[in-house]
Design a protein around this motif. Structure first.
Motif, PDB file in Angstrom:
ATOM      1  N   GLY A   1      21.141  45.668   4.704  1.00 20.78           N
ATOM      2  CA  GLY A   1      21.407  46.293   5.993  1.00 20.78           C
ATOM      3  C   GLY A   1      22.736  47.026   6.034  1.00 20.78           C
ATOM      4  N   LEU A   2      23.775  46.382   5.520  1.00 22.25           N
ATOM      5  CA  LEU A   2      25.100  46.996   5.545  1.00 22.25           C
ATOM      6  C   LEU A   2      25.181  48.219   4.637  1.00 22.25           C
ATOM      7  CD1 LEU A   2      27.372  43.806   5.496  1.00 22.25           C
ATOM      8  CD2 LEU A   2      27.135  45.440   7.386  1.00 22.25           C
ATOM      9  N   SER A   3      24.535  48.141   3.472  1.00 24.91           N
ATOM     10  CA  SER A   3      24.705  49.191   2.466  1.00 24.91           C
ATOM     11  C   SER A   3      23.648  50.289   2.533  1.00 24.91           C
ATOM     12  CB  SER A   3      24.683  48.567   1.064  1.00 24.91           C
ATOM     13  OG  SER A   3      25.724  47.628   0.906  1.00 24.91           O
ATOM     14  N   LEU A   4      22.431  49.936   2.903  1.00 23.96           N
ATOM     15  CA  LEU A   4      21.319  50.885   2.835  1.00 23.96           C
ATOM     16  C   LEU A   4      20.615  51.100   4.165  1.00 23.96           C
ATOM     17  CD1 LEU A   4      19.677  49.493  -0.461  1.00 23.96           C
ATOM     18  CD2 LEU A   4      21.333  51.359  -0.261  1.00 23.96           C
ATOM     19  N   GLY A   5      20.942  50.298   5.167  1.00 19.88           N
ATOM     20  CA  GLY A   5      20.158  50.310   6.394  1.00 19.88           C
ATOM     21  C   GLY A   5      20.502  51.377   7.406  1.00 19.88           C
ATOM     22  N   GLY A   6      21.593  52.080   7.209  1.00 17.27           N
ATOM     23  CA  GLY A   6      22.037  53.035   8.216  1.00 17.27           C
ATOM     24  C   GLY A   6      21.180  54.272   8.342  1.00 17.27           C
ATOM     25  N   THR A   7      20.260  54.475   7.420  1.00 16.90           N
ATOM     26  CA  THR A   7      19.430  55.684   7.455  1.00 16.90           C
ATOM     27  C   THR A   7      18.193  55.510   8.321  1.00 16.90           C
ATOM     28  OG1 THR A   7      18.399  54.915   5.404  1.00 16.90           O
ATOM     29  CG2 THR A   7      20.197  56.517   5.206  1.00 16.90           C
ATOM     30  N   THR A   8      17.535  54.362   8.202  1.00 18.78           N
ATOM     31  CA  THR A   8      16.272  54.160   8.913  1.00 18.78           C
ATOM     32  C   THR A   8      16.239  52.885   9.748  1.00 18.78           C
ATOM     33  OG1 THR A   8      15.293  52.975   7.040  1.00 18.78           O
ATOM     34  CG2 THR A   8      14.946  55.364   7.125  1.00 18.78           C
ATOM     35  N   GLY A   9      17.301  52.089   9.704  1.00 23.34           N
ATOM     36  CA  GLY A   9      17.271  50.800  10.384  1.00 23.34           C
ATOM     37  C   GLY A   9      16.630  49.712   9.550  1.00 23.34           C
ATOM     38  N   TYR A  10      16.352  50.018   8.281  1.00 20.58           N
ATOM     39  CA  TYR A  10      15.860  49.089   7.240  1.00 20.58           C
ATOM     40  C   TYR A  10      14.805  48.099   7.724  1.00 20.58           C
ATOM     41  CZ  TYR A  10      19.271  45.345   8.574  1.00 20.58           C
ATOM     42  OH  TYR A  10      19.996  44.370   9.229  1.00 20.58           O
TER      43      TYR A  10
END
Length: 239
Positions: free
Chosen positions: A178-187
């Protein structure tokens, strides 16, 4: 002693219910108007989701494998870690649990829907959406996040962790994604986590809601399934 598939499926329902209740609950607390957590931000959401997954696993693992995620179930079946006979019952149970978790979030925050005028914020408490709408990029985001999730989950099976600590480590994995990859789609990284609550958003009489963005809904379903399968297949070829 291993439980029957139906008991294991009940575990999937219970665990996914807790996961969505607490996960969507933290998003509602941060996003809806006049809550005490309003505006707490992305870090609160990612930590809340990590804790939600941890508790979802703890509350269901005594009944079954606690996948709580169709992408996990399908990926594990692909490499022989889950029997194919369990796949459909598990996914149905996960979907029901996710839907019910979202319904209880609606009840929990009942007066705050009326106080919130932002339709996107209301939908965002139930289902994911892209920061920048780009189908290919959004699909890749969900694919990559779920690839990491499945690869990490399988790696844990080879480690020396005490069994009781595994849910905590899974929560750390979710928080890291979430912290590293989630900012694009809300993971979403979990088809049930997105689709079950999206259906709840569509059918519940939620004050001030808009549409449920069905044109986007395939991405948090297809992306995680593909990413999960790729993560599992890569893992099994490693020495």
């Amino acid at each position: 002693m291993e439980h029957s598939i139906m008991v294991q499926a009940l575990g999937e329902l219970v665990g996914t219910f807790i996961l969505v209740l607490l996960g969507d609950g933290v998003v509602a607390g941060v996003s809806l108007a006049k809550t005490k957590a309003n505006g707490a931000g992305w870090v609160a959401i990612t930590l809340g989701w990590g804790f939600a997954v941890t508790l979802g696993v703890y509350t269901s693992a005594f009944m079954g494998p606690a996948h709580l995620n169709p992408a996990v179930t399908i990926a594990f079946a692909m490499i022989g870690k889950t029997p194919w006979a369990a796949v459909v019952p598990f996914i149905i149970a996960q979907m029901i649990g996710a839907f019910l978790g979202a319904v209880v979030v609606w009840i929990q925050y009942y007066p705050h829907w009326q106080a919130t005028k932002d339709q996107a914020a209301i939908l965002g408490t139930f289902a994911t959406g892209p920061a920048i709408r780009s189908p290919f990029a959004n699909l890749m985001s969900e694919l990559i996040g779920t690839f990491v999730l499945i690869f990490a989950l399988l790696a844990l099976t080879r480690g020396e962790l005490t069994a009781g600590l595994n849910p905590l480590v899974v929560g750390v994995v979710i928080t890291a994604i979430g912290l590293s990859l989630g900012g694009t789609t809300g993971y979403a990284i979990n088809p049930a986590r997105d689709l079950g609550p999206r259906i709840a958003h569509a059918v519940l009489p939620i004050a001030n809601k808009g549409d449920s963005d069905w044109s986007y809904s395939w991405i948090p379903v297809v992306g995680p399934i593909i990413g999960g399968i790729l993560g599992a297949l890569l893992f099994v070829v490693l020495p």
